[in-house]
Design a protein around this motif. Structure first.
Motif, PDB file in Angstrom:
ATOM      1  N   GLU A 135       0.830  -1.211   0.000  1.00 26.35           N
ATOM      2  CA  GLU A 135       0.000   0.000   0.000  1.00 26.35           C
ATOM      3  C   GLU A 135       0.862   1.256   0.000  1.00 26.35           C
ATOM      4  O   GLU A 135       0.578   2.213  -0.727  1.00 26.35           O
ATOM      5  CB  GLU A 135      -0.953  -0.026   1.184  1.00 26.35           C
ATOM      6  N   ARG A 180      -5.970  -7.214  -1.969  1.00 25.97           N
ATOM      7  CA  ARG A 180      -6.894  -6.146  -2.322  1.00 25.97           C
ATOM      8  C   ARG A 180      -6.427  -5.513  -3.616  1.00 25.97           C
ATOM      9  O   ARG A 180      -5.239  -5.242  -3.791  1.00 25.97           O
ATOM     10  CB  ARG A 180      -6.917  -5.103  -1.207  1.00 25.97           C
ATOM     11  N   ARG A 181      -7.356  -5.268  -4.517  1.00 30.14           N
ATOM     12  CA  ARG A 181      -7.026  -4.645  -5.797  1.00 30.14           C
ATOM     13  C   ARG A 181      -7.335  -3.154  -5.742  1.00 30.14           C
ATOM     14  O   ARG A 181      -8.239  -2.710  -5.028  1.00 30.14           O
ATOM     15  CB  ARG A 181      -7.829  -5.301  -6.932  1.00 30.14           C
ATOM     16  N   TYR A 182      -6.596  -2.384  -6.512  1.00 31.43           N
ATOM     17  CA  TYR A 182      -6.741  -0.927  -6.565  1.00 31.43           C
ATOM     18  C   TYR A 182      -6.835  -0.487  -8.022  1.00 31.43           C
ATOM     19  O   TYR A 182      -5.849  -0.025  -8.597  1.00 31.43           O
ATOM     20  CB  TYR A 182      -5.553  -0.256  -5.876  1.00 31.43           C
TER      21      TYR A 182
END
Length: 196
Positions: A135, A180-182
């Motif tokens: 992140e 988690r994808r962004y």
């Protein structure tokens, strides 16, 4: 000071030592109990970045982006412990070589840094991250795109390559907990103004 736009590509005294600086998990989790590891999550394929990135930015522009990203990361726990200017310059050059080769440029990474020299373009990864580190890496990349003034279309090209790439930079432990994808469009909505 090393010019971020000038590749050196010559063997140096730090060629072996810098391998250690390319592994940057923010934190290590000690497992006191032996329990079965959950299965690894399948990682999405990493699309090749469009060659127009190299055509429009050139090697100098891509190295400038990498240098800016690495400079931002240096202010985070990802690179805080590697504050020697020689190692910073070496790691920045290596990551720049990886990006240029990935964008269709000369085989700088495969020929000079990859542990699997001569395999395929981009063989081996220049960094390893944990979940928190990923992140941080992505947020600082987004701000670096602002810093260098990359147009929105090229910014989308970089992001659509770098975001799935960041999943492959995860240490194996982080791949077991889900990811988690962004997507570019969602992240763009979070940053309505450029960073200072």
């Amino acid at each position: 000071m090393v010019n971020p736009a000038t590749p050196t590509h010559l063997p140096s005294a730090c060629a072996r030592a810098c391998v250690a600086t390319l592994r940057w998990p923010v934190r290590q989790i000690e497992h006191t109990e032996r329990s079965p590891s959950p299965p690894m999550v399948a990682m999405p394929a990493v699309p090749a970045p469009p060659h127009r990135l190299l055509a429009l930015c050139g090697e100098v522009g891509l190295r400038r982006l990498v240098h800016r990203h690495m400079t931002r990361l240096r202010l985070t726990p990802l690179l805080a412990s590697h504050d020697g200017p020689e190692c910073f310059a070496c790691v920045t050059e290596r990551v720049g070589d990886f990006v240029i080769e990935s964008c269709g440029g000369p085989l700088y990474w495969s020929q000079h840094h990859s542990p699997h020299r001569g395999v395929s373009a981009g063989a081996g990864w220049p960094v390893l991250l944990d979940e928190i580190g990923r992140e941080i890496w992505l947020v600082q990349l987004w701000h670096s795109l602002d810093d260098v003034g990359l147009p929105d279309a090229l910014r989308a090209d970089v992001w659509r390559w770098a975001e799935p790439l960041s999943l492959h930079l995860l240490v194996p432990r982080a791949r077991q907990t889900g990811v988690r994808r962004y997507p570019f469009e969602r992240v763009r909505s979070w940053f309505t103004t450029p960073s200072a």
